[in-house]
Write an enzyme that holds these catalytic residues in place. Structure first.
Site, PDB file in Angstrom:
ATOM      1  N   TYR A   1       0.821  -1.208   0.000  1.00  0.00           N
ATOM      2  CA  TYR A   1       0.000   0.000   0.000  1.00  0.00           C
ATOM      3  C   TYR A   1       0.860   1.265   0.000  1.00  0.00           C
ATOM      4  O   TYR A   1       0.425   2.313  -0.453  1.00  0.00           O
ATOM      5  CB  TYR A   1      -0.902   0.041   1.245  1.00  0.00           C
ATOM      6  CG  TYR A   1      -2.241  -0.637   1.068  1.00  0.00           C
ATOM      7  CD1 TYR A   1      -2.323  -1.977   0.724  1.00  0.00           C
ATOM      8  CD2 TYR A   1      -3.425   0.062   1.251  1.00  0.00           C
ATOM      9  CE1 TYR A   1      -3.543  -2.601   0.574  1.00  0.00           C
ATOM     10  CE2 TYR A   1      -4.655  -0.556   1.101  1.00  0.00           C
ATOM     11  CZ  TYR A   1      -4.714  -1.887   0.763  1.00  0.00           C
ATOM     12  OH  TYR A   1      -5.931  -2.493   0.621  1.00  0.00           O
TER      13      TYR A   1
ATOM     14  N   LYS B   1       3.087 -15.264   2.020  1.00  0.00           N
ATOM     15  CA  LYS B   1       3.424 -16.125   0.880  1.00  0.00           C
ATOM     16  C   LYS B   1       4.930 -16.324   0.873  1.00  0.00           C
ATOM     17  O   LYS B   1       5.638 -15.881  -0.040  1.00  0.00           O
ATOM     18  CB  LYS B   1       2.928 -15.476  -0.429  1.00  0.00           C
ATOM     19  CG  LYS B   1       1.419 -15.553  -0.627  1.00  0.00           C
ATOM     20  CD  LYS B   1       0.934 -16.930  -1.106  1.00  0.00           C
ATOM     21  CE  LYS B   1       1.315 -17.179  -2.564  1.00  0.00           C
ATOM     22  NZ  LYS B   1       0.879 -18.540  -2.990  1.00  0.00           N
TER      23      LYS B   1
ATOM     24  N   ASP C   1      -2.916 -18.021   0.580  1.00  0.00           N
ATOM     25  CA  ASP C   1      -3.946 -18.608  -0.300  1.00  0.00           C
ATOM     26  C   ASP C   1      -4.620 -19.792   0.397  1.00  0.00           C
ATOM     27  O   ASP C   1      -5.846 -19.934   0.369  1.00  0.00           O
ATOM     28  CB  ASP C   1      -3.357 -19.008  -1.657  1.00  0.00           C
ATOM     29  CG  ASP C   1      -2.130 -19.905  -1.541  1.00  0.00           C
ATOM     30  OD1 ASP C   1      -1.519 -19.991  -0.454  1.00  0.00           O
ATOM     31  OD2 ASP C   1      -1.776 -20.540  -2.560  1.00  0.00           O
TER      32      ASP C   1
ATOM     33  N   ASP D   1      -6.397  -7.099   3.839  1.00  0.00           N
ATOM     34  CA  ASP D   1      -7.535  -6.448   3.183  1.00  0.00           C
ATOM     35  C   ASP D   1      -8.457  -7.504   2.586  1.00  0.00           C
ATOM     36  O   ASP D   1      -9.671  -7.481   2.773  1.00  0.00           O
ATOM     37  CB  ASP D   1      -7.004  -5.511   2.087  1.00  0.00           C
ATOM     38  CG  ASP D   1      -8.130  -4.781   1.361  1.00  0.00           C
ATOM     39  OD1 ASP D   1      -9.063  -4.310   2.038  1.00  0.00           O
ATOM     40  OD2 ASP D   1      -8.064  -4.701   0.123  1.00  0.00           O
TER      41      ASP D   1
ATOM     42  N   ASP E   1     -12.239  -9.267   4.174  1.00  0.00           N
ATOM     43  CA  ASP E   1     -13.525  -9.235   3.458  1.00  0.00           C
ATOM     44  C   ASP E   1     -14.130 -10.632   3.396  1.00  0.00           C
ATOM     45  O   ASP E   1     -15.339 -10.806   3.552  1.00  0.00           O
ATOM     46  CB  ASP E   1     -13.359  -8.690   2.029  1.00  0.00           C
ATOM     47  CG  ASP E   1     -13.651  -7.195   1.948  1.00  0.00           C
ATOM     48  OD1 ASP E   1     -13.542  -6.513   2.987  1.00  0.00           O
ATOM     49  OD2 ASP E   1     -13.990  -6.710   0.850  1.00  0.00           O
TER      50      ASP E   1
HETATM   51  C1  IPM Z   1     -10.466  -1.346   3.750  1.00  0.00           C
HETATM   52  C2  IPM Z   1     -10.703  -0.710   2.420  1.00  0.00           C
HETATM   53  C3  IPM Z   1      -9.560   0.241   2.127  1.00  0.00           C
HETATM   54  C4  IPM Z   1      -8.295  -0.563   2.004  1.00  0.00           C
HETATM   55  C5  IPM Z   1      -9.764   1.159   0.909  1.00  0.00           C
HETATM   56  C6  IPM Z   1     -11.063   1.946   1.003  1.00  0.00           C
HETATM   57  C7  IPM Z   1      -8.595   2.084   0.711  1.00  0.00           C
HETATM   58  O1  IPM Z   1     -10.865  -1.681   1.439  1.00  0.00           O
HETATM   59  O2  IPM Z   1     -10.341  -0.609   4.748  1.00  0.00           O
HETATM   60  O3  IPM Z   1     -10.422  -2.577   3.808  1.00  0.00           O
HETATM   61  O4  IPM Z   1      -7.988  -1.120   0.929  1.00  0.00           O
HETATM   62  O5  IPM Z   1      -7.572  -0.655   2.989  1.00  0.00           O
HETATM   63 MG    MG Z   2     -10.923  -3.676   2.176  1.00  0.00          MG
END
Ligand code: IPM
Ligand code: MG
Length: 372
Positions: A142, A197, A230, A254, A258
């Site tokens: 990032y 990884k 993975d 990240d 999710d």
């Molecule tokens: C998160 C989001 C952010 C990230 C974006 C909005 C920059 O996806 O907080 O998970 O990638 O960190």
């Molecule tokens: Mg995210």
């Protein structure tokens, strides 16, 4: 009497709607629990761009560094999709994370029993799930240099350009987030699984070695395992309850968070805390935010689920204000409301029913607080 300072940054999309419900919750704690909050509010993301031409004003950044805690709603939206990269709403969020040095991002994924049937996985896989992803938040791909898009005239490169990002981790960056994960594991089920990884990336080899070093030298009592990221993704959907604390880098975190979020039934349920080094008051510098985004498709319709943002405030009570009992109380109130069948649209099962509005959900939680 202690006054707890809080900077609220509602941001874009459903951010302001869900934050209005947090305001009600704060009001309840002030009236009924004798707590005193010094709440200020400012702009971030597209909202800040509209006013200042950039997604975070310097004055807002300075304020964020002064308060006990920041609570952020969401950033981004279609109106800002075509902005120059440097002023995109997300840059405001990333600047806050970087300049506050919030290196440990805590993303709990907890499956409330009342919602176990809403997960896309079977109830018996997710019921009772309670895992915590600790994502490194201020380094890795990032932020690594060099980065950018430039001309590349290598013969045969159709289009003539190259895009570069750099995955870079120092041992110190890895050690400090590993310590955060081990500390948290000691207060939970005492197990950490580290994901990288190491089979293809040198930064992954370093990650594995440094996490192991911190374990062996400082936390030998905590059970540590390592997994390729993975495989970790696969294990998260195969048998998520095998995990307690997962520690991983910025990009893997990240993605994995999710996936973990969806196990719980709805993205509208998940809070997060981003913690840095201790401030003068002994508490970590901190920002709290729901894991969900700005949800432009439902913005302004009273459909958003405010629970993730309200639970983010509960995390602030716990980690920034040292009010663990009050955090428990707020979490119990949310659980009660869900058990009573109060549902925003994102929590409607296949059998349907009438969803409540954002504001009605907030009211229900406030009402439940009295008995929680
Ligand atoms: C998160 C989001 C952010 C990230 C974006 C909005 C920059 O996806 O907080 O998970 O990638 O960190
Ligand atoms: Mg995210």
């Amino acid at each position: 009497m202690t006054t707890y300072s809080l900077l609220i940054l509602p941001g874009d999309g459903i951010g302001p709607e869900v934050m209005a419900e947090v305001r009600k919750v704060i009001g309840w704690f002030e009236t009924n629990r004798g707590l005193s909050f010094d709440v200020s509010e400012d702009l971030v993301g597209g909202a800040a761009y509209d006013k200042h031409g950039k997604p975070l004003a310097d004055e807002t950044m300075a304020k964020a560094l002064e308060v006990d805690a920041v609570l952020l709603g969401a950033v981004g939206g279609p109106a800002y999709d075509n902005l120059d990269f440097s002023v995109k709403p997300e840059r405001g969020l990333l600047r806050l994370r970087k300049e506050m040095d919030l290196f440990a991002n805590l993303r709990p994924a907890q499956c409330f029993d009342a919602l176990a049937d809403f997960s896309s996985l079977k109830r018996d896989v997710v019921a009772g799930l309670d895992i915590l992803i600790v994502r490194e938040l201020t380094s890795g791909v990032y932020f690594g240099q060099p980065r950018g898009i430039s001309a590349d005239d290598t013969p045969g490169n159709e289009g003539g350009r190259v895009g570069v990002n750099t995955q870079r981790y120092t041992s110190g960056e890895i050690r400090r987030v590993a310590r955060a994960a081990f500390e948290l594991a000691r207060k939970r089920n005492n197990r950490v699984c580290s994901m990288e990884k190491a089979n293809v990336m040198e930064s992954g080899i370093l990650w594995r070695e440094e996490v192991q070093w911190v374990h062996d030298n400082e936390y030998p009592d905590v059970e540590l395992s390592h997994m390729y990221a993975d495989n970790g993704a696969m294990q998260l959907v195969r048998n998520p309850r095998q995990f307690d604390v997962i520690v991983t880098d910025n990009l893997f975190g990240d993605i994995l968070s999710d996936a973990a979020a969806m196990l719980t039934g709805s993205l509208g349920m998940l809070p997060s805390a981003s913690l840095g080094a201790p401030m003068e008051n002994g508490r970590p510098r901190a920002m709290y935010e729901p894991v969900h985004g700005s949800a432009p498709d439902i913005t302004g319709q009273g459909k958003a689920n405010p629970i993730a943002c309200i639970l983010s405030f509960a995390m602030a009570l716990r980690y920034s204000y040292g009010l663990g009992d009050e955090a428990d109380r707020l979490e119990r109130a949310v659980e009660k409301v869900l058990a009573d069948g109060v549902r925003t649209g994102d929590l409607m099962g296949p059998e349907g029913g009438t969803p409540v509005s954002t504001s009605q959900m907030g009211d229900a939680i406030v009402a439940a607080l009295a008995a929680a």
